[in-house]
Scaffold this motif. Structure first.
Motif, PDB file in Angstrom:
ATOM      1  N   LEU A  26      -6.602 -12.515  33.852  1.00 38.34           N
ATOM      2  CA  LEU A  26      -7.673 -12.762  34.682  1.00 38.34           C
ATOM      3  C   LEU A  26      -7.317 -13.386  36.148  1.00 38.34           C
ATOM      4  O   LEU A  26      -7.734 -13.169  37.222  1.00 38.34           O
ATOM      5  N   SER A  27      -5.792 -14.181  36.297  1.00 38.82           N
ATOM      6  CA  SER A  27      -5.601 -14.825  37.246  1.00 38.82           C
ATOM      7  C   SER A  27      -5.245 -13.656  38.080  1.00 38.82           C
ATOM      8  O   SER A  27      -5.088 -13.942  39.467  1.00 38.82           O
ATOM      9  N   ARG A  30      -8.003 -12.056  39.754  1.00 34.03           N
ATOM     10  CA  ARG A  30      -8.617 -12.991  40.523  1.00 34.03           C
ATOM     11  C   ARG A  30      -7.953 -12.837  42.061  1.00 34.03           C
ATOM     12  O   ARG A  30      -8.490 -12.750  43.079  1.00 34.03           O
ATOM     13  N   LEU A  31      -6.742 -12.890  41.844  1.00 39.27           N
ATOM     14  CA  LEU A  31      -5.806 -12.940  43.082  1.00 39.27           C
ATOM     15  C   LEU A  31      -6.034 -11.645  43.744  1.00 39.27           C
ATOM     16  O   LEU A  31      -5.963 -11.479  45.077  1.00 39.27           O
ATOM     17  N   SER A  33      -8.635  -9.625  43.805  1.00 41.80           N
ATOM     18  CA  SER A  33      -9.781  -9.674  44.412  1.00 41.80           C
ATOM     19  C   SER A  33      -9.938 -10.420  45.762  1.00 41.80           C
ATOM     20  O   SER A  33     -10.379 -10.098  46.812  1.00 41.80           O
ATOM     21  N   LYS A  34      -9.169 -11.599  45.803  1.00 45.87           N
ATOM     22  CA  LYS A  34      -9.091 -12.497  46.860  1.00 45.87           C
ATOM     23  C   LYS A  34      -8.217 -11.965  47.910  1.00 45.87           C
ATOM     24  O   LYS A  34      -8.834 -11.996  49.155  1.00 45.87           O
TER      25      LYS A  34
END
Length: 138
Positions: A26-27, A30-31, A33-34
């Protein structure tokens, strides 16, 4: 000659970035996506700058186009980074999406346009199948 995704892979390897995660964390997601959001905002900012400073009669300067091009490349870079980090074969998937997009031509070989110029799907359209390219590099 290398592909864009291969060039990004070279960067990822050199900088110790995550590669070929069959089950991305997930990290990492998330990265990705960011980063994509940040780069898309920078692309939009360049479009907004052009749209706010010119009239319909004026031409976009080479300088403005260069600023936009740099941001578009950064966006492509992070999109490839996101795919590479998950082991996705974005080059092959892109070819499949291109094949699908070309099937939007009508039986007469001509495109169908929406009022604003967007290309619409014809009855000949065949959706892209990118599933074979998920979780494996080419």
């Amino acid at each position: 000659m290398t592909t864009v995704a291969e060039d990004v892979y070279e960067f990822m390897y050199a900088f110790g970035q995550p590669l070929f995660e069959d089950k991305p964390t997930l990290s990492t997601i998330r990265l990705a996506s960011k980063l994509i959001r940040e780069e898309a905002e920078e692309v939009q900012a360049e479009f907004d700058n052009i749209l706010s400073t010119l009239t319909d009669e004026e031409e976009v300067s080479d300088h403005q186009r260069a600023l936009l091009l740099k941001e578009l490349c950064d966006l492509i870079y992070v999109v490839c980074w996101a795919a590479n980090s998950q082991g996705m074969d974005i080059d092959s998937a892109f070819k499949e999406v291109h094949r699908s997009n070309m099937s939007k031509l009508g039986k007469d070989g001509k495109p169908i346009y929406r009022e604003d110029g967007k290309v619409l799907k014809s009855d000949e359209y065949v959706p892209a199948n990118v599933l074979p390219f998920v979780g494996r590099m080419g």
